[in-house]
Design an enzyme around this catalytic site. Structure first.
Site, short mmCIF file in Angstrom:
data_model
loop_
_atom_site.label_atom_id
_atom_site.label_comp_id
_atom_site.label_asym_id
_atom_site.label_seq_id
_atom_site.Cartn_x
_atom_site.Cartn_y
_atom_site.Cartn_z
CB VAL A 141 5.35 3.88 -12.87
CG1 VAL A 141 4.92 4.24 -11.46
CG2 VAL A 141 6.14 5.02 -13.49
CB CYS A 142 5.69 -0.61 -9.29
SG CYS A 142 7.18 -1.37 -9.97
CD GLU A 143 0.11 2.42 -10.38
OE1 GLU A 143 -0.31 3.01 -9.37
OE2 GLU A 143 0.52 3.01 -11.38
CG ASN A 162 6.21 3.51 -7.59
OD1 ASN A 162 7.11 3.89 -8.34
ND2 ASN A 162 4.96 3.84 -7.79
#
Length: 301
Positions: free
Chosen positions: A4-6, A111
């Site tokens: 997961v990206c932020e 995301n």
């Protein structure tokens, strides 16, 4: 396990200095250790964008350490911390991405993971062509292609917020069945936010994908230091968007799945449908009363 990206974004009435401790920001989202796949921050300034990106760990970056205390003043900021799914670790695949449309710089960060986006959304021209291989950049090009008609026909004027919101919401609705599609997108005039699903602490993908905090000028300035975002202590209209709440004592709103919000000058300007409302997208100006199709400029002192 899916990575997961932020995401982080800010819209404010007045330019304010914004610094980042990107490692701290990522850890707030539940990710420990160095985030080796890259980072990026975009600061709007006088019609252009100061964009910083590196396809390397934020923990090892001298530039990140410099920006923690030397972020330029801006009223529109977008940030992304990458955990790669598609595309090799390279600058061309590092977000946020930027393009020109209508004489303005447009910036996008996503995301999620959307396999099959190149088949689901075919580009009709080569006007906006991805430089890298990510699903995120391809989705951005699709969005700009659809927004092109609005900007090309505006005779140099910025299209109405509600018209842009309709296009953003339509594209979001058409692609989010492919996979998590949380994104922040700015055109220099407004910030558009789409919330979908996100891997939560229990490992299950579900809403909320993004959170929103709106502060008015008569409230104290918000302190996000412990979460890795350093804001100048100025009380003003301010809207913050993040993957997870950055403070424990502020009224962060979980954005509904499928909802698109337009933010302008720190104001929750307008909203468009959710996955709970099937059929056509319905735009509702913030705080106007449901069903009132009236868009009014906020009154500033």
């Amino acid at each position: 396990m899916q990575v997961v990206c932020e995401l982080f974004a800010m819209s404010s009435r007045y330019p304010t200095s914004v610094g980042f401790s990107l490692e701290t920001l990522a850890q707030r989202g539940g990710h420990d250790g160095p985030h080796k796949d890259g980072w990026g921050v975009a600061y709007y300034e006088e019609g252009d964008v100061f964009l910083l990106r590196e396809p390397s760990p934020a923990a090892e970056s001298d530039l990140v350490r410099f920006m923690e205390v030397n972020g330029p003043p801006s009223s529109l900021v977008l940030s992304h911390i990458r955990l790669a799914t598609l595309g090799e670790l390279a600058l061309r695949n590092t977000q946020p991405f930027q393009r020109e449309l209508g004489g303005r710089v447009h910036v996008f960060a996503h995301n999620g993971n959307m396999p099959g986006v190149t088949e689901a959304c075919r580009l009709r021209t080569d006007r906006f062509t991805p430089v890298g291989e990510t699903d995120s950049e391809f989705a951005f090009c699709c969005l700009l292609e659809r927004l092109g008609e609005l900007w090309d026909g505006g005779n140099g004027k910025v299209p109405p917020v509600e018209a842009r919101l309709d296009v953003v919401a339509e594209l979001a609705a058409s692609l989010r069945s492919l996979g998590p599609f949380n994104f922040v997108y700015a055109d220099g005039d407004a910030l558009f936010v789409h919330a979908h699903i996100r891997k939560q602490d229990d490992g299950i993908e579900r809403p909320p994908g993004l959170h929103l905090l709106v502060r008015s000028s008569n409230e104290e300035a918000v302190d996000l230091t412990e979460s890795g975002v350093i804001l100048a202590p100025l009380a003003q209209e301010l809207a913050l968007v993040a993957s997870v709440p950055l403070t424990d004592d502020e009224p962060w709103e979980p954005i509904a799945q499928g909802e698109v919000i337009a933010l302008k000058q720190g104001v929750d300007w307008a909203r468009s449908g959710t996955d709970n409302v099937r059929g056509s997208q319905v735009c509702i100006p913030a705080d106007s009363g449901e069903g009132q199709a009236v868009y009014s400029e906020p009154e500033f002192a």
